[in-house]
Write a protein that holds these residues in place. Structure first.
Motif, mmCIF file in Angstrom:
data_model
loop_
_atom_site.group_PDB
_atom_site.id
_atom_site.type_symbol
_atom_site.label_atom_id
_atom_site.label_comp_id
_atom_site.label_asym_id
_atom_site.label_seq_id
_atom_site.Cartn_x
_atom_site.Cartn_y
_atom_site.Cartn_z
ATOM 1 N N MET A 82 -15.902 62.188 -10.697
ATOM 2 C CA MET A 82 -14.501 61.847 -10.942
ATOM 3 C C MET A 82 -14.310 60.336 -10.985
ATOM 4 N N LEU A 83 -14.884 59.630 -10.029
ATOM 5 C CA LEU A 83 -14.740 58.174 -10.011
ATOM 6 C C LEU A 83 -15.490 57.530 -11.168
ATOM 7 N N ARG A 141 -22.583 56.181 -5.192
ATOM 8 C CA ARG A 141 -23.811 56.753 -5.725
ATOM 9 C C ARG A 141 -25.024 56.450 -4.860
ATOM 10 N N ASN A 142 -24.899 55.598 -3.899
ATOM 11 C CA ASN A 142 -26.066 55.108 -3.150
ATOM 12 C C ASN A 142 -26.768 56.208 -2.384
ATOM 13 N N LEU A 158 -29.457 61.003 3.878
ATOM 14 C CA LEU A 158 -30.422 60.103 3.265
ATOM 15 C C LEU A 158 -30.910 60.594 1.912
ATOM 16 N N SER A 159 -30.852 61.854 1.663
ATOM 17 C CA SER A 159 -31.367 62.392 0.411
ATOM 18 C C SER A 159 -30.597 63.642 0.052
ATOM 19 N N GLY A 160 -30.243 63.751 -1.205
ATOM 20 C CA GLY A 160 -29.525 64.935 -1.663
ATOM 21 C C GLY A 160 -30.444 66.016 -2.176
ATOM 22 N N THR A 216 -21.747 69.459 -3.338
ATOM 23 C CA THR A 216 -20.870 69.655 -4.498
ATOM 24 C C THR A 216 -19.664 68.729 -4.429
ATOM 25 N N LEU A 217 -19.109 68.578 -3.218
ATOM 26 C CA LEU A 217 -17.951 67.703 -3.056
ATOM 27 C C LEU A 217 -18.302 66.254 -3.394
ATOM 28 N N ILE A 218 -19.454 65.784 -2.922
ATOM 29 C CA ILE A 218 -19.857 64.405 -3.209
ATOM 30 C C ILE A 218 -20.117 64.223 -4.696
ATOM 31 N N ASP A 219 -20.788 65.206 -5.315
ATOM 32 C CA ASP A 219 -21.047 65.103 -6.753
ATOM 33 C C ASP A 219 -19.747 65.080 -7.543
#
Length: 440
Positions: A230-231, A280-281, A191-193, A222-225
């Motif tokens: 990248m996208l 990004r959500n 829910l929150s980074g 880090t992987l999500i960022d």
């Protein structure tokens, strides 16, 4: 012993707790045994012996003629002794004094007074005065209120139970608190980074798990960022060739080929923006603020009505609640877009209660079968043929997923319901939040 154990581990701490508890119990028992030794005179019994010694001395000092009257007064004053004169010739024997409770009594009777045992009456003892007159007394201990509850063994048992209970509660709390923090961190991770890292405290096993979970969260973050960056870069880089292709398509003389080419390019741009928005959500959540949900829903209905769709709002004109206004606007907009794609009209309704808010987005389209409802909440799932008869309106299967993610970020729930006689109702249930708590 503690030097052999590793007190930083759970096994070492539990062992130390058990050993300390056993030692504490033995210390308490030793202290109580020392203070209440059975070979020492009981204060309660000593007080009874003192009264009996005083009675015997009073009888010895009183002339024989006055003793009957004195005996009546003593019976009234000390009924628990049950003083009775012993007839001459009764079977009595000299008390051997083997009972330690009578040794102090024999020493306090004084010279010329003998302690006797009454034959056939073990609960009574006899006192022979110097003149030869014998009186018998009850030797049964007096039962005083609260004696059992105040006994040393009961106090010891209560102390052991309370001590072990407190130590067990303390140990359970120390072990359960980090585990509860792990569960809470796992629930809030998606829910929150910006969640705080888990504190690395407690036994060594708990600290190891906390360190591993913190490192895992960092790697996942880090992987999500990296994936989002990248996208985003791909989306940005693809805008230029898409724009060039769109300009070149204008020179296509065939109107049919030109329109198909422009439609494909628009679909590619929409796909890139939708996927990037979905990714990004979960990483950027706006703060919870006091929001007029009713005004937000009215604005969405007006926006769709302005571009020619039949969208109506049903509910109160104003309704204040703690929410993320931009995210909520985005979620409901996605649901209304789906509703007008697959139906001719849509209705947004709001119901407020003490438990929270309920937002319903209803359409008159073909609906979704019960077998497909759970799958439709997953990303990139576009449903069955009933809602995909118009291929141009199919979309990319992200509208419901984004709306569900926003709802979960609010602590709510998104459900799909059938509408009668036909259509679909997408319900967003938002829990009530305290203003001070939500603002913090």
């Amino acid at each position: 012993m503690f030097s052999v154990l590793n007190l930083r581990r759970i096994s070492g701490q539990i062992t130390a707790l058990v050993v300390i508890s056993i030692v504490a119990i033995h210390v308490v028992l030793s202290i109580l045994f020392t203070l209440m030794r059975p070979d020492q005179n009981d204060p309660q019994r000593d007080r009874g012996h003192g009264e009996l010694i005083a009675i015997v001395r009073l009888l010895s000092a009183t002339p024989a003629a006055d003793r009957p009257a004195l005996l009546v007064n003593l019976k009234n004053a000390f009924p628990h002794f049950d003083i009775q004169p012993v007839a001459p010739g009764a079977a009595v024997t000299t008390d051997d004094g083997s009972d330690y409770t009578r040794r102090g009594l024999r020493r306090g009777l004084g010279p010329g007074v003998r302690l006797l045992a009454i034959t056939g009456e073990p609960d009574r003892l006899g006192i022979a005065l110097p003149g030869g007159e014998i009186f018998s007394f009850s030797s049964r201990p007096e039962r005083r209120p609260g004696f059992f509850l105040g006994g040393p063994w009961v106090l010891t048992f209560l102390f052991v139970v309370i001590s072990l209970t407190l130590l067990g509660l303390w140990a359970a709390r120390m072990l359960a608190a980090p585990l509860s923090a792990f569960a809470k961190a796992a629930e809030e991770f998606s829910l929150s980074g910006s969640a705080e890292p888990l504190p690395e405290r407690g036994p060594e096993e708990i600290r190891s798990v906390a360190r591993a979970l913190n490192r895992m969260r960092e790697r996942i973050g880090t992987l999500i960022d990296d994936r989002t960056k990248m996208l985003a870069a791909i989306s940005h880089d693809l805008r230029t060739p898409i724009t060039r292709l769109r300009l070149r398509s204008e020179f296509i003389e065939d109107d049919g080929h030109r329109s198909h080419m422009l439609r494909d390019l628009d679909q590619m741009r929409s796909m890139l923006e939708a996927v990037l928005s979905f990714l990004r959500n979960d990483r950027r959540l706006e703060a919870m603020t006091l929001t007029d949900i009713a005004t937000t829903l009215q604005l969405i209905a007006d926006q769709f009505a302005d571009i020619g769709h039949t969208v109506t709002y049903l509910g109160p004109s104003h309704a204040m609640a703690m929410a993320r206004p931009d995210d909520l606007h985005r979620a409901v907009t996605n649901l209304v877009e789906n509703a007008v794609k697959f139906g001719s009209e849509a209705t947004i309704s709001l119901t407020m209660s003490e438990g929270g808010a309920i937002i319903d987005v209803a359409d008159d389209g073909p609906g979704i079968s019960d077998a497909q409802k759970n799958a439709m909440l997953q990303p990139f799932v576009r449903g069955d043929d009933a809602r995909n008869m118009d291929h141009e309106a199919a979309g990319f299967g992200l509208g419901l997923s984004i709306a569900r993610a926003v709802t979960l970020a609010h602590g709510g729930e998104l459900t799909l319901l059938n509408r009668q006689p036909r259509g679909l109702i997408v319900r967003i249930t938002l829990p009530a939040r305290d203003t001070n708590t939500a603002a913090a």
